[in-house]
Design an enzyme around this catalytic site. Structure first.
Site, PDB file in Angstrom:
ATOM      1  N   HIS A   1     -14.851   0.059  37.070  1.00 39.23           N
ATOM      2  CA  HIS A   1     -15.962   0.429  36.188  1.00 39.23           C
ATOM      3  C   HIS A   1     -15.569   0.039  34.764  1.00 39.23           C
ATOM      4  CE1 HIS A   1     -18.615   3.202  33.933  1.00 39.23           C
ATOM      5  NE2 HIS A   1     -19.354   3.286  35.023  1.00 39.23           N
TER       6      HIS A   1
ATOM      7  N   ASP B   1      -8.904   6.671  38.639  1.00 39.14           N
ATOM      8  CA  ASP B   1     -10.285   7.020  38.301  1.00 39.14           C
ATOM      9  C   ASP B   1     -10.911   7.648  39.540  1.00 39.14           C
ATOM     10  OD1 ASP B   1     -13.024   7.104  37.924  1.00 39.14           O
ATOM     11  OD2 ASP B   1     -13.227   5.021  37.275  1.00 39.14           O
TER      12      ASP B   1
ATOM     13  N   GLN C   1     -15.706   8.676  41.633  1.00 36.29           N
ATOM     14  CA  GLN C   1     -16.466   8.492  42.872  1.00 36.29           C
ATOM     15  C   GLN C   1     -15.749   9.060  44.098  1.00 36.29           C
ATOM     16  OE1 GLN C   1     -19.558   7.389  42.957  1.00 36.29           O
ATOM     17  NE2 GLN C   1     -19.681   6.794  40.817  1.00 36.29           N
TER      18      GLN C   1
ATOM     19  N   LYS D   1     -21.157  14.395  38.609  1.00 46.09           N
ATOM     20  CA  LYS D   1     -21.240  13.661  39.872  1.00 46.09           C
ATOM     21  C   LYS D   1     -20.884  14.545  41.066  1.00 46.09           C
ATOM     22  CE  LYS D   1     -20.012   9.249  37.672  1.00 46.09           C
ATOM     23  NZ  LYS D   1     -21.300   8.544  37.685  1.00 46.09           N
TER      24      LYS D   1
ATOM     25  N   CYS E   1     -22.291  -1.022  35.654  1.00 46.55           N
ATOM     26  CA  CYS E   1     -21.125  -0.959  34.748  1.00 46.55           C
ATOM     27  C   CYS E   1     -19.893  -1.577  35.390  1.00 46.55           C
ATOM     28  CB  CYS E   1     -20.839   0.484  34.322  1.00 46.55           C
ATOM     29  SG  CYS E   1     -22.149   1.216  33.341  1.00 46.55           S
TER      30      CYS E   1
END
Length: 409
Positions: free
Chosen positions: A125, A202, A205, A228, A368
Site C-alpha cells: 500500500h 502492515d 488487512q 477496518k 493505493c
C-alpha cells in the site's frame, strides 16, 4: 457460521438493512476500505460522551479518572488482542498510515544514515512506500523492492539475496489489500532476523480477519487500524518492541509526550506516551476495545473460517463469468477475504458504477497500490472485500450483477 448466527450478527449492523436508491438491498462489499460498526461500539462511544467525557491523564477530578481508566483499559485490551508482552509496547495512533509514518520517521532518525536500505515489497500500500520515499529524499536512504510472481506470491528466494550490511529494516504487508495474498510474515521476519534486521508488518488487512500473535510472528513492529475491524475511524495502533521504541525519538512534540520542559532542555515521557503527543481520541480507543470484545465473542477462528468459505465460494462462482480476470492466487487457502478483478475490456470504473446502481458496494481504482498496478500491467481493478456479516447470497447478487453489467457491454 450458521445462517442463524449470521442473521444475529447482521442485526447488530442496522446499515446493512438499508435500501440503495430506495430500490435495492445494500450489498456491502467494500470492507477492505472500512467495515460497518456494530451497535455495541456506537453505544459505548455515545455513553462515554454523555457521561464520562473528560480529558485523560493528569486530571485529578472524577470524570478524568474514569475516562483515563477506560482509555488505559483499551490499551490493555489491544495488548491482549495482539498478544504483546507489555502495554508500554502499544502506541495509539490515528490509523495504520500514521503508524507506518511514525516508524519511517523515528526509526530512520534513530538507526539509518545516507545509503542505508529498507526492503519493502511490490504489493505494498502507498502507506508503506511513500513514507520511505520521503526519508529517501530527506536522508538519502535506499528503498529496495521484493518482486512477486504473476499470481501474486512474493519471491522469498530473491528476498534472501537482497540483504547487505546496509540493510536496516524490512517492512511488508501481512495481507495484500489488492491481491488478498497472505504473505508468510513469520518466515520473512525469521529471514530478516538471521541478518540482524528488524521487521515491520502492515497488519491493516490481517487484524480484522485472523488471530494475531506478535510474539509468535516475532515482528518488531505491527500496525493496524480500528475502522477496518468494526471500530471507529481515526484510531489505530502501533505495536513496537520496547528496545526499539526506547531508542527512537518522538514522532511529534507537544503535550502528553514530555517528562519535563524548559527552554534549555526537554525530556520525554515514558513509553508509550513518548509517541502520543496531544489529546488522544480516548472515546475512539474505548470504541476500539468494544469492537475487539465483539470480534472475540464471535471468535476470530469462526470469523476466519466463515470469510475463507465466502472467498472460496466467490472465487468458484466468479471464475465462470466469461472474460473474468482475477488477480492474485486462485487458491482460497493462500488469500484473505478480498478479490480484485476485471471483466473483458470493461473499465473498472464503469463496472463499479453500474454495480452500485444495483445496490452493490465495491471499490474501484488502483487501491493505493499504483506500483502493483504497474507490475500487473493494468490501471486499476474492481475489488470486492468481505466481512463476517457477508453471506453467500450476497456473493450470488454480486456474480449476477457482474453478469448483468457484462451483457450491457
Amino acid at each position: 457460521m450458521e445462517s442463524m448466527k449470521i442473521e444475529e450478527i447482521r442485526s447488530d449492523f442496522p446499515i446493512l438493512s438499508r435500501k440503495i436508491y430506495d430500490k435495492y438491498p445494500l450489498v456491502y462489499l467494500d470492507n477492505g476500505a472500512t467495515t460497518q460498526k456494530p451497535l455495541c461500539v456506537l453505544d459505548a462511544m455515545r455513553e462515554e460522551y454523555l457521561n464520562v467525557n473528560a480529558n485523560v491523564h493528569r486530571g485529578v477530578h472524577y470524570l478524568s479518572q474514569q475516562a483515563t481508566d477506560l482509555h488505559e483499559a483499551a490499551r490493555e485490551r489491544v495488548r491482549s488482542f495482539v498478544n504483546a508482552s507489555k502495554t508500554s509496547e502499544i502506541v495509539f495512533t490515528r490509523g495504520t498510515t500514521e503508524s507506518m509514518n511514525l516508524v519511517a520517521s523515528s526509526f530512520t532518525e534513530a538507526y539509518m544514515k545516507e545509503g542505508d536500505e529498507v526492503i519493502v515489497s511490490v504489493m505494498e500500500h502507498h502507506s508503506n512506500i511513500v513514507p520511505w520515499q520521503l526519508q529517501a529524499q530527506r536522508k538519502g536512504i535506499v528503498v529496495k523492492v521484493i518482486p512477486m510472481s504473476d499470481d501474486g506470491i512474493l519471491d522469498i528466494e530473491t528476498l534472501k539475496q537482497m540483504f547487505t550490511e546496509r540493510t536496516k529494516l524490512v517492512s511488508v504487508a501481512h495481507v495484500s489489500n489488492v491481491l488478498g495474498t497472505v504473505n508468510p510474515v513469520k518466515e520473512i521476519v525469521g529471514i530478516a532476523h538471521q541478518h540482524g534486521v528488524p521487521c515491520l508488518v502492515d497488519g491493516a488487512q490481517s487484524a480484522p480477519h485472523m488471530k494475531i500473535d506478535v510474539q509468535d510472528i516475532d515482528c518488531d513492529f505491527f500496525a493496524f487500524s480500528g475502522h477496518k475491524m468494526y471500530g471507529p475511524t481515526g484510531i489505530g495502533v502501533l505495536y513496537g518492541k520496547e528496545k526499539y521504541l526506547d531508542e527512537m525519538p518522538p514522532y511529534q512534540g507537544g503535550g502528553e509526550m514530555i517528562g519535563t520542559v524548559s527552554f534549555e532542555k526537554t525530556t520525554w515521557a515514558d513509553l508509550p506516551f513518548k509517541f502520543e503527543a496531544g489529546t488522544p481520541d480516548y472515546v475512539a480507543t474505548n470504541g476500539l476495545a468494544k469492537a475487539i470484545d465483539y470480534m472475540e465473542e464471535i471468535g476470530l477462528e469462526n470469523i476466519e473460517r466463515h470469510e475463507r468459505e465466502l472467498t472460496r465460494y466467490a472465487l468458484e462462482q466468479m471464475q465462470g463469468i466469461p472474460g473474468m480476470r482475477i488477480f492474485g492466487p486462485l487458491d482460497a487457502a493462500k488469500r484473505d477475504a478480498v478479490i480484485s478483478f476485471l471483466v473483458g475490456d470493461i473499465h473498472h470504473l464503469d463496472m463499479g458504477t453500474l454495480l452500485d446502481r444495483l445496490g452493490i458496494a465495491v471499490r474501484t481504482g488502483h487501491h493505493c497500490a499504483e506500483p502493483l498496478m504497474h507490475r500487473l500491467g493494468i490501471q486499476g481493478t474492481v475489488r470486492a472485500s468481505f466481512a463476517m456479516y457477508n453471506t453467500k447470497e450476497e456473493i450470488d447478487v454480486l456474480v449476477n450483477g457482474i453478469k448483468r453489467v457484462s451483457q450491457m457491454f
